[in-house]
Structures are given as structure tokens and as C-alpha cells.
Design a protein around this motif. Sequence first.
Motif, PDB file in Angstrom:
ATOM      1  N   VAL A   1     -14.116  42.415 -13.317  1.00 36.05           N
ATOM      2  CA  VAL A   1     -15.575  42.478 -13.107  1.00 36.05           C
ATOM      3  C   VAL A   1     -16.298  41.665 -14.164  1.00 36.05           C
ATOM      4  O   VAL A   1     -15.944  41.684 -15.335  1.00 36.05           O
ATOM      5  N   ASP A   2     -17.301  40.939 -13.725  1.00 39.15           N
ATOM      6  CA  ASP A   2     -18.275  40.334 -14.631  1.00 39.15           C
ATOM      7  C   ASP A   2     -19.445  41.298 -14.659  1.00 39.15           C
ATOM      8  O   ASP A   2     -19.931  41.695 -13.590  1.00 39.15           O
ATOM      9  N   VAL A   3     -19.890  41.670 -15.842  1.00 42.79           N
ATOM     10  CA  VAL A   3     -20.941  42.682 -15.936  1.00 42.79           C
ATOM     11  C   VAL A   3     -22.200  42.156 -16.621  1.00 42.79           C
ATOM     12  O   VAL A   3     -22.153  41.179 -17.368  1.00 42.79           O
ATOM     13  N   ASP A   4     -23.297  42.832 -16.318  1.00 42.05           N
ATOM     14  CA  ASP A   4     -24.520  42.629 -17.090  1.00 42.05           C
ATOM     15  C   ASP A   4     -25.186  43.998 -17.252  1.00 42.05           C
ATOM     16  O   ASP A   4     -24.615  45.013 -16.839  1.00 42.05           O
ATOM     17  N   ASN A   5     -26.373  44.020 -17.869  1.00 37.98           N
ATOM     18  CA  ASN A   5     -27.054  45.313 -18.056  1.00 37.98           C
ATOM     19  C   ASN A   5     -28.337  45.373 -17.234  1.00 37.98           C
ATOM     20  O   ASN A   5     -29.228  46.167 -17.505  1.00 37.98           O
ATOM     21  N   LYS A   6     -28.439  44.483 -16.258  1.00 37.96           N
ATOM     22  CA  LYS A   6     -29.549  44.456 -15.313  1.00 37.96           C
ATOM     23  C   LYS A   6     -30.795  43.781 -15.892  1.00 37.96           C
ATOM     24  O   LYS A   6     -31.706  43.436 -15.152  1.00 37.96           O
ATOM     25  N   GLU A   7     -30.855  43.611 -17.202  1.00 33.90           N
ATOM     26  CA  GLU A   7     -32.063  43.051 -17.820  1.00 33.90           C
ATOM     27  C   GLU A   7     -31.818  41.685 -18.426  1.00 33.90           C
ATOM     28  O   GLU A   7     -32.638  40.786 -18.329  1.00 33.90           O
ATOM     29  N   THR A   8     -30.675  41.540 -19.079  1.00 38.35           N
ATOM     30  CA  THR A   8     -30.349  40.303 -19.770  1.00 38.35           C
ATOM     31  C   THR A   8     -29.358  39.519 -18.929  1.00 38.35           C
ATOM     32  O   THR A   8     -28.451  40.107 -18.336  1.00 38.35           O
ATOM     33  N   ILE A   9     -29.517  38.208 -18.869  1.00 35.51           N
ATOM     34  CA  ILE A   9     -28.590  37.390 -18.083  1.00 35.51           C
ATOM     35  C   ILE A   9     -27.159  37.592 -18.606  1.00 35.51           C
ATOM     36  O   ILE A   9     -26.950  37.737 -19.819  1.00 35.51           O
ATOM     37  N   TYR A  10     -26.208  37.619 -17.670  1.00 37.09           N
ATOM     38  CA  TYR A  10     -24.837  37.999 -18.035  1.00 37.09           C
ATOM     39  C   TYR A  10     -24.237  37.115 -19.129  1.00 37.09           C
ATOM     40  O   TYR A  10     -23.434  37.576 -19.937  1.00 37.09           O
ATOM     41  N   THR A  11     -24.649  35.840 -19.180  1.00 37.85           N
ATOM     42  CA  THR A  11     -24.088  34.937 -20.196  1.00 37.85           C
ATOM     43  C   THR A  11     -24.523  35.332 -21.613  1.00 37.85           C
ATOM     44  O   THR A  11     -23.966  34.862 -22.595  1.00 37.85           O
ATOM     45  N   LYS A  12     -25.539  36.218 -21.683  1.00 42.25           N
ATOM     46  CA  LYS A  12     -25.976  36.718 -22.995  1.00 42.25           C
ATOM     47  C   LYS A  12     -25.587  38.189 -23.177  1.00 42.25           C
ATOM     48  O   LYS A  12     -26.173  38.905 -24.001  1.00 42.25           O
ATOM     49  N   PHE A  13     -24.610  38.625 -22.417  1.00 38.74           N
ATOM     50  CA  PHE A  13     -24.194  40.034 -22.481  1.00 38.74           C
ATOM     51  C   PHE A  13     -23.827  40.435 -23.910  1.00 38.74           C
ATOM     52  O   PHE A  13     -24.061  41.570 -24.330  1.00 38.74           O
ATOM     53  N   GLU A  14     -23.313  39.489 -24.649  1.00 40.31           N
ATOM     54  CA  GLU A  14     -22.897  39.752 -26.029  1.00 40.31           C
ATOM     55  C   GLU A  14     -24.032  40.293 -26.904  1.00 40.31           C
ATOM     56  O   GLU A  14     -23.799  41.016 -27.875  1.00 40.31           O
ATOM     57  N   THR A  15     -25.259  39.947 -26.553  1.00 39.69           N
ATOM     58  CA  THR A  15     -26.409  40.340 -27.378  1.00 39.69           C
ATOM     59  C   THR A  15     -26.925  41.742 -27.031  1.00 39.69           C
ATOM     60  O   THR A  15     -27.885  42.210 -27.638  1.00 39.69           O
ATOM     61  N   THR A  16     -26.319  42.387 -26.047  1.00 41.97           N
ATOM     62  CA  THR A  16     -26.845  43.678 -25.582  1.00 41.97           C
ATOM     63  C   THR A  16     -26.135  44.864 -26.238  1.00 41.97           C
ATOM     64  O   THR A  16     -25.014  44.734 -26.730  1.00 41.97           O
ATOM     65  N   LYS A  17     -26.795  46.025 -26.187  1.00 39.94           N
ATOM     66  CA  LYS A  17     -26.161  47.229 -26.721  1.00 39.94           C
ATOM     67  C   LYS A  17     -25.009  47.667 -25.819  1.00 39.94           C
ATOM     68  O   LYS A  17     -24.062  48.308 -26.251  1.00 39.94           O
ATOM     69  N   GLU A  18     -25.095  47.255 -24.555  1.00 40.31           N
ATOM     70  CA  GLU A  18     -24.013  47.568 -23.611  1.00 40.31           C
ATOM     71  C   GLU A  18     -22.708  46.873 -24.014  1.00 40.31           C
ATOM     72  O   GLU A  18     -21.618  47.418 -23.841  1.00 40.31           O
TER      73      GLU A  18
END
Length: 264
Positions: free
Chosen positions: A178-195
Motif C-alpha cells: 500500500v501507498d499511504v497518505d494522511n488525507k491532508e498532505t500529498i503522499y510524496t511528503k508523507f515523511e513530514t507527517t505525524k502519521e
Amino acid sequence: MIISLIFIGGCMKSKKIKSENEFENISYYRKQLNDRYLNYQEKNPSLSIEDIVTHVNIGLDQPYYTNTKETPFLNTNYILSNKYLYMSESYIPNNLEQIDSSYTSGKRLLVRDARLAFEQMAQDAKTQGYTIRAMSAYRSYQYQKDLYQRYVDQDGVETADTYSARPGFSEHQTGLVVDVDNKETIYTKFETTKEFLWMRENAHHYGFILRYPKGKEQITGYTYESWHYRYVGVEIAKKMKELDITFDEYYTRYIETKKENSQE
Ligand SMILES: [Zn+2]
């Protein structure tokens, strides 16, 4: 036991003793690759014996997409797909099921075990205030073929190869990714999220691993992808976390040789 050491001259830089026995002591040593181990060692004198055998077994002593072969262990959670191992055009994993739509960005499919684990993970994350959403999962051979072609038209083969898999070589075809995101931030910036931080602490408890980590690009053959998670099952995921190695390395050290021998 008598161990004979063969010293090879001209080795001024490294004090390493070059001997075939060094490789043979490694449990995943493959006799037919011995010359390649020696060549690779000459080019990479600072690498440990374990890493030399591991890298050559993976195929890393040769350019990506050379000596490719069809990946074994289809329909298992330890199937490996990388730039040397592919799935055939006709391979569609068994038991593909739709992920509960509360945890996706549309209709997304995963192999049953991976689906159940993903839903549990996303649900537990939600309970703790985190949003984990699948925005890509199973992708067919044909889908990947079109996708890769689009990237090639846009950026050329060389660049496209750094971030997109050729058809048959995409791990998404396993139905375990699975490629994931947190619904708010674009997936390519997933690294920057608390998720992302939550996933780093918890994904392995559900059997998921970060498949293309930072700093391991040479081994995986892919640029760092903070959003791409692979289901390998809890046992393997926990062991990989402990060892801090990629799945390519884990596979050659603990799966490939053992399974091949047990099939004989
Ligand atoms: Zn992906």
C-alpha cells in the motif's frame, strides 16, 4: 577442521585475507557465484563478507534489470519483487479483496491477509488520532505497463527507472503493498507527517515494513519512498526491524536458500 587460507598478493590497502573459505562460511553462500563474490570484493574492499555475499546474491554486482528471472514463492507473504525478479504478465495474486472504503481513497485491492492487517492498523491508528489511508494498493501488470510508459515519455527511461518499476517488476503487482497518505498532505511528503512517525513505531506490529528506506537506495534500486509499505507478516517484519535490513537483504539471507533447499 582444517581451514586453508589462500593469500592473494597485491592487496596493500586492505589487510583482509582473501580466501574462498571466507565466503563458504556464510550460510547463504552459493558456490556458483564464487567468481562474482571475488570480483565484487575487489571492487568493494571495505564491505564485510556478509554484505558481499548478500549483494551478489541479490544481483547488485550487475546493472539493474540484467540476469532477471521470474520470482519464485508466488502467493506467499515472502515473495520478492525487485529489479532482478519479476512477475509474469499473467500473475494475479489469489484472494485479492477490496479494502474497507473508510481507509482508502477509492476502490483498492490487497491480498486477504494484507487487507485484514492494513484495516486493523488503520483502525488502531484512527483510535489514537492518526489517519492512515491507502491511496494505491494492488496494480495489475497492464496498469504498471501504462504507468511506466507515461513516465518514460515524460522523463526518459533512465530517470523513469529511478522511481517507477518496469511492468512485471512492480511490487504493487504482489497485492501486498500500500501507498499511504494522511488525507491532508500529498503522499510524496508523507515523511513530514505525524502519521509517518506513527508508522515507524507501529507498522511492523501489523506485518508491514517500509520497503524503500532512506540510505538503502543502492540495495533496493529505488529512491526513498516514505509512503510505500509492504506486508511481509508480523514475524518477518519484527525480525527485519531488529536487524535493520531491507527486504532484499532479508530475503537472500533467510528465505531464498532455506526455501530452495527445503523444496529439493
Ligand atoms: Zn508504491
